[in-house]
Write a protein that holds these residues in place. Structure first.
Motif, PDB file in Angstrom:
ATOM      1  N   GLY A 256       0.799  -1.221   0.000  1.00 28.58           N
ATOM      2  CA  GLY A 256       0.000   0.000   0.000  1.00 28.58           C
ATOM      3  C   GLY A 256       0.827   1.264   0.000  1.00 28.58           C
ATOM      4  O   GLY A 256       0.352   2.319   0.447  1.00 28.58           O
ATOM      5  N   ARG A 257       2.056   1.203  -0.519  1.00 30.14           N
ATOM      6  CA  ARG A 257       2.962   2.353  -0.513  1.00 30.14           C
ATOM      7  C   ARG A 257       3.393   2.747  -1.929  1.00 30.14           C
ATOM      8  O   ARG A 257       4.507   3.255  -2.118  1.00 30.14           O
ATOM      9  CB  ARG A 257       4.197   2.031   0.313  1.00 30.14           C
ATOM     10  CG  ARG A 257       3.936   1.629   1.751  1.00 30.14           C
ATOM     11  CD  ARG A 257       3.367   2.774   2.574  1.00 30.14           C
ATOM     12  NE  ARG A 257       3.319   2.426   3.979  1.00 30.14           N
ATOM     13  CZ  ARG A 257       4.296   2.679   4.838  1.00 30.14           C
ATOM     14  NH1 ARG A 257       5.387   3.308   4.425  1.00 30.14           N
ATOM     15  NH2 ARG A 257       4.195   2.319   6.092  1.00 30.14           N
ATOM     16  N   ALA A 258       2.570   2.536  -2.917  1.00 34.20           N
ATOM     17  CA  ALA A 258       2.973   2.807  -4.299  1.00 34.20           C
ATOM     18  C   ALA A 258       3.392   4.259  -4.497  1.00 34.20           C
ATOM     19  O   ALA A 258       4.308   4.557  -5.277  1.00 34.20           O
ATOM     20  CB  ALA A 258       1.840   2.457  -5.255  1.00 34.20           C
ATOM     21  N   GLY A 259       2.762   5.196  -3.795  1.00 42.25           N
ATOM     22  CA  GLY A 259       3.088   6.604  -3.958  1.00 42.25           C
ATOM     23  C   GLY A 259       4.465   6.973  -3.462  1.00 42.25           C
ATOM     24  O   GLY A 259       4.987   8.053  -3.793  1.00 42.25           O
ATOM     25  N   LEU A 260       5.092   6.094  -2.685  1.00 40.93           N
ATOM     26  CA  LEU A 260       6.423   6.385  -2.159  1.00 40.93           C
ATOM     27  C   LEU A 260       7.495   6.280  -3.240  1.00 40.93           C
ATOM     28  O   LEU A 260       8.494   7.006  -3.199  1.00 40.93           O
ATOM     29  CB  LEU A 260       6.729   5.409  -1.019  1.00 40.93           C
ATOM     30  CG  LEU A 260       8.067   5.563  -0.295  1.00 40.93           C
ATOM     31  CD1 LEU A 260       8.187   6.945   0.333  1.00 40.93           C
ATOM     32  CD2 LEU A 260       8.221   4.474   0.765  1.00 40.93           C
ATOM     33  N   GLN A 261       7.296   5.399  -4.223  1.00 38.09           N
ATOM     34  CA  GLN A 261       8.346   5.152  -5.217  1.00 38.09           C
ATOM     35  C   GLN A 261       8.718   6.404  -6.019  1.00 38.09           C
ATOM     36  O   GLN A 261       9.919   6.724  -6.115  1.00 38.09           O
ATOM     37  CB  GLN A 261       7.928   4.006  -6.150  1.00 38.09           C
ATOM     38  CG  GLN A 261       9.053   3.474  -7.032  1.00 38.09           C
ATOM     39  CD  GLN A 261       9.292   4.326  -8.257  1.00 38.09           C
ATOM     40  OE1 GLN A 261       8.341   4.822  -8.876  1.00 38.09           O
ATOM     41  NE2 GLN A 261      10.562   4.508  -8.623  1.00 38.09           N
ATOM     42  N   PRO A 262       7.778   7.133  -6.600  1.00 37.31           N
ATOM     43  CA  PRO A 262       8.200   8.334  -7.355  1.00 37.31           C
ATOM     44  C   PRO A 262       8.851   9.393  -6.468  1.00 37.31           C
ATOM     45  O   PRO A 262       9.733  10.122  -6.932  1.00 37.31           O
ATOM     46  CB  PRO A 262       6.891   8.832  -7.981  1.00 37.31           C
ATOM     47  CG  PRO A 262       5.795   8.177  -7.223  1.00 37.31           C
ATOM     48  CD  PRO A 262       6.347   6.869  -6.750  1.00 37.31           C
ATOM     49  N   ARG A 263       8.450   9.475  -5.206  1.00 37.64           N
ATOM     50  CA  ARG A 263       9.098  10.437  -4.304  1.00 37.64           C
ATOM     51  C   ARG A 263      10.549  10.051  -4.066  1.00 37.64           C
ATOM     52  O   ARG A 263      11.447  10.894  -4.098  1.00 37.64           O
ATOM     53  CB  ARG A 263       8.334  10.499  -2.988  1.00 37.64           C
ATOM     54  CG  ARG A 263       6.911  11.036  -3.117  1.00 37.64           C
ATOM     55  CD  ARG A 263       6.120  10.857  -1.843  1.00 37.64           C
ATOM     56  NE  ARG A 263       6.683  11.609  -0.724  1.00 37.64           N
ATOM     57  CZ  ARG A 263       6.335  11.417   0.541  1.00 37.64           C
ATOM     58  NH1 ARG A 263       5.443  10.471   0.847  1.00 37.64           N
ATOM     59  NH2 ARG A 263       6.869  12.152   1.501  1.00 37.64           N
ATOM     60  N   LEU A 264      10.795   8.770  -3.818  1.00 40.85           N
ATOM     61  CA  LEU A 264      12.159   8.305  -3.625  1.00 40.85           C
ATOM     62  C   LEU A 264      12.979   8.483  -4.895  1.00 40.85           C
ATOM     63  O   LEU A 264      14.160   8.862  -4.851  1.00 40.85           O
ATOM     64  CB  LEU A 264      12.159   6.831  -3.205  1.00 40.85           C
ATOM     65  CG  LEU A 264      11.643   6.526  -1.791  1.00 40.85           C
ATOM     66  CD1 LEU A 264      11.464   5.022  -1.605  1.00 40.85           C
ATOM     67  CD2 LEU A 264      12.595   7.078  -0.731  1.00 40.85           C
ATOM     68  N   THR A 277      16.015   8.362   3.135  1.00 41.69           N
ATOM     69  CA  THR A 277      16.006   7.445   4.269  1.00 41.69           C
ATOM     70  C   THR A 277      14.920   7.815   5.275  1.00 41.69           C
ATOM     71  O   THR A 277      14.275   6.928   5.868  1.00 41.69           O
ATOM     72  CB  THR A 277      17.381   7.460   4.949  1.00 41.69           C
ATOM     73  OG1 THR A 277      18.388   7.124   3.982  1.00 41.69           O
ATOM     74  CG2 THR A 277      17.440   6.456   6.089  1.00 41.69           C
ATOM     75  N   GLU A 278      14.674   9.097   5.453  1.00 34.08           N
ATOM     76  CA  GLU A 278      13.647   9.539   6.392  1.00 34.08           C
ATOM     77  C   GLU A 278      12.247   9.074   5.987  1.00 34.08           C
ATOM     78  O   GLU A 278      11.354   8.988   6.844  1.00 34.08           O
ATOM     79  CB  GLU A 278      13.665  11.064   6.496  1.00 34.08           C
ATOM     80  CG  GLU A 278      14.901  11.618   7.202  1.00 34.08           C
ATOM     81  CD  GLU A 278      15.015  13.124   7.077  1.00 34.08           C
ATOM     82  OE1 GLU A 278      14.133  13.727   6.419  1.00 34.08           O
ATOM     83  OE2 GLU A 278      15.984  13.704   7.611  1.00 34.08           O
ATOM     84  N   LEU A 279      12.039   8.789   4.727  1.00 29.28           N
ATOM     85  CA  LEU A 279      10.728   8.350   4.252  1.00 29.28           C
ATOM     86  C   LEU A 279      10.434   6.885   4.564  1.00 29.28           C
ATOM     87  O   LEU A 279       9.303   6.437   4.413  1.00 29.28           O
ATOM     88  CB  LEU A 279      10.609   8.582   2.736  1.00 29.28           C
ATOM     89  CG  LEU A 279      10.631  10.039   2.268  1.00 29.28           C
ATOM     90  CD1 LEU A 279      10.563  10.109   0.755  1.00 29.28           C
ATOM     91  CD2 LEU A 279       9.475  10.826   2.898  1.00 29.28           C
ATOM     92  N   ILE A 280      11.448   6.147   4.998  1.00 36.16           N
ATOM     93  CA  ILE A 280      11.248   4.728   5.321  1.00 36.16           C
ATOM     94  C   ILE A 280      10.890   4.619   6.800  1.00 36.16           C
ATOM     95  O   ILE A 280      11.754   4.639   7.682  1.00 36.16           O
ATOM     96  CB  ILE A 280      12.516   3.902   5.001  1.00 36.16           C
ATOM     97  CG1 ILE A 280      13.005   4.186   3.587  1.00 36.16           C
ATOM     98  CG2 ILE A 280      12.236   2.417   5.207  1.00 36.16           C
ATOM     99  CD1 ILE A 280      11.976   3.929   2.505  1.00 36.16           C
ATOM    100  N   ASP A 281       9.597   4.552   7.086  1.00 35.94           N
ATOM    101  CA  ASP A 281       9.159   4.510   8.479  1.00 35.94           C
ATOM    102  C   ASP A 281       9.306   3.097   9.048  1.00 35.94           C
ATOM    103  O   ASP A 281       9.640   2.140   8.344  1.00 35.94           O
ATOM    104  CB  ASP A 281       7.718   5.011   8.603  1.00 35.94           C
ATOM    105  CG  ASP A 281       6.731   4.217   7.763  1.00 35.94           C
ATOM    106  OD1 ASP A 281       6.910   2.988   7.606  1.00 35.94           O
ATOM    107  OD2 ASP A 281       5.773   4.823   7.246  1.00 35.94           O
ATOM    108  N   ASP A 282       9.038   2.967  10.341  1.00 40.33           N
ATOM    109  CA  ASP A 282       9.237   1.681  11.010  1.00 40.33           C
ATOM    110  C   ASP A 282       8.339   0.584  10.445  1.00 40.33           C
ATOM    111  O   ASP A 282       8.740  -0.586  10.390  1.00 40.33           O
ATOM    112  CB  ASP A 282       8.986   1.829  12.517  1.00 40.33           C
ATOM    113  CG  ASP A 282      10.127   2.519  13.240  1.00 40.33           C
ATOM    114  OD1 ASP A 282      11.169   2.774  12.591  1.00 40.33           O
ATOM    115  OD2 ASP A 282       9.978   2.819  14.438  1.00 40.33           O
ATOM    116  N   ALA A 283       7.132   0.935  10.042  1.00 39.21           N
ATOM    117  CA  ALA A 283       6.215  -0.074   9.518  1.00 39.21           C
ATOM    118  C   ALA A 283       6.744  -0.673   8.215  1.00 39.21           C
ATOM    119  O   ALA A 283       6.712  -1.899   8.018  1.00 39.21           O
ATOM    120  CB  ALA A 283       4.828   0.533   9.302  1.00 39.21           C
TER     121      ALA A 283
END
Length: 340
Positions: A256-264, A277-283
């Protein structure tokens, strides 16, 4: 469950590391295409360290199947039959811009490459004429001066790395096993990887028992708060790096994190590693990697893969766990394998 760890470093410096890993109970060592050659470190330790060795992975497209077959043959011989050849495709940008090679139809090319290596090794082993004619490569000439003859320790297994369903299915059709990419999660492995394995085996009419699935996992191992913080930081950085690559989007989709890829991806083009690295949360860290004490990490690995895999490749990105932690992790996974 058996455990392989990475053998990293210059070929002239890896022997003490390999000997130390063997003394700690590690079952095997693997190399990948990083700062040094993927085959030479294994050649340096093959006659001297009595544990399994593997490329994980050697990039296929910039190489000839014949070159790869010779390296695999010689490493299998030098190690006394303990070598496994792991092959992979990489991604287009690296193939074209880092290796200076050509990219096209990666799954089809990988399947043919594996088949070509197997055909060459089989011709040497069985003494049969070499007659491989594929779409991308042809091998029909093997005069006696270039034929090493049967390998006294047999033919090494040829495994293939894969993430997407087409590449995984292709691996199941032609290779001896699948090397599951480390940027993965339990959900992606169960919902996408294993169905593709089953589809490939069924399509090829192969026995599921004859195909080996070897997962790879990033592990953040520590007992103290300081150790765990250092390990988490190293793993977060690698997850951010992988996550920036479009090829790994399916794993983020499954979480459920597809939107993270273009940001990274955008941040990677800016070289903003800390912000990535800050975008990778504990979950997300816990979904992709395993975290905790050696025993907790072993339990997570066993729950994620234990019913389908007999061995696992464990990465410790960006940090080095103490020897005792590694020994404890290996011992816990061995107990899991034995049902203890």
């Amino acid at each position: 469950m058996q455990v392989d760890i990475q053998l990293d470093g210059r070929p002239d410096q890896v022997l003490p590391r390999a000997e130390a890993a063997a003394a700690l109970g590690v079952d095997g060592l693997f190399t990948f295409e990083g700062r040094h050659d993927v085959f030479l470190p294994l050649a340096a330790v093959a006659p001297k360290v009595p544990i399994d060795l593997m490329t994980n992975v050697a990039i296929a497209f910039p190489r000839s199947p014949l070159h790869v077959a010779h390296a695999a043959y010689d490493l299998h011989l030098a190690s006394g039959g303990r070598f496994r050849l792991g092959l992979g495709s990489q991604v287009r940008a690296h193939i074209e811009n880092r290796y200076g090679a050509t990219w096209s139809r990666p799954a089809a090319r990988m399947g043919e490459f594996v088949a070509a290596v197997q055909a060459i090794l089989g011709a040497w082993q069985d003494g049969t004429p070499l007659e491989f004619r594929g779409e991308f490569t042809r091998h029909t000439l093997m005069p006696p001066p270039f034929d090493p003859g049967p390998n006294p320790v047999g033919v090494p297994p040829v495994l293939m790395g894969g993430l997407g369903p087409l590449m995984v299915r292709t691996a199941a059709e032609v290779a001896d096993g699948l090397l599951v990419m480390p940027f993965n999660s339990a959900a992606h492995f169960r919902q996408r990887t294993l169905p593709a394995v089953r589809a490939g085996l069924d399509r090829a009419g192969r026995d599921h028992a004859d195909f080996q699935v070897i997962p790879q996992v990033m592990a953040a191992v520590g007992r103290t708060a300081a150790e765990r913080a250092e390990a988490d930081a190293g793993v977060r950085r690698l997850i951010a790096f992988y996550g920036s690559t479009p090829a790994y989007l399916p794993v983020l989709e499954e979480e459920g994190r597809a939107g993270l890829q273009p940001r990274l991806n955008e941040l990677s083009k800016l070289g903003a590693v800390d912000r990535m690295t800050e975008l990778i949360d504990d979950a997300l860290l816990a979904a992709i990697a395993v975290r905790g004490t050696p025993e907790e990490c072993a339990d997570q690995i066993d729950r994620r893969f234990g019913d389908v895999a007999e061995r696992v490749c464990v990465y410790f990105p960006g940090y080095t766990p103490p020897d005792q932690h590694l020994s404890d992790l290996v011992s816990a996974l061995h107990r899991a394998r034995n049902g203890a």
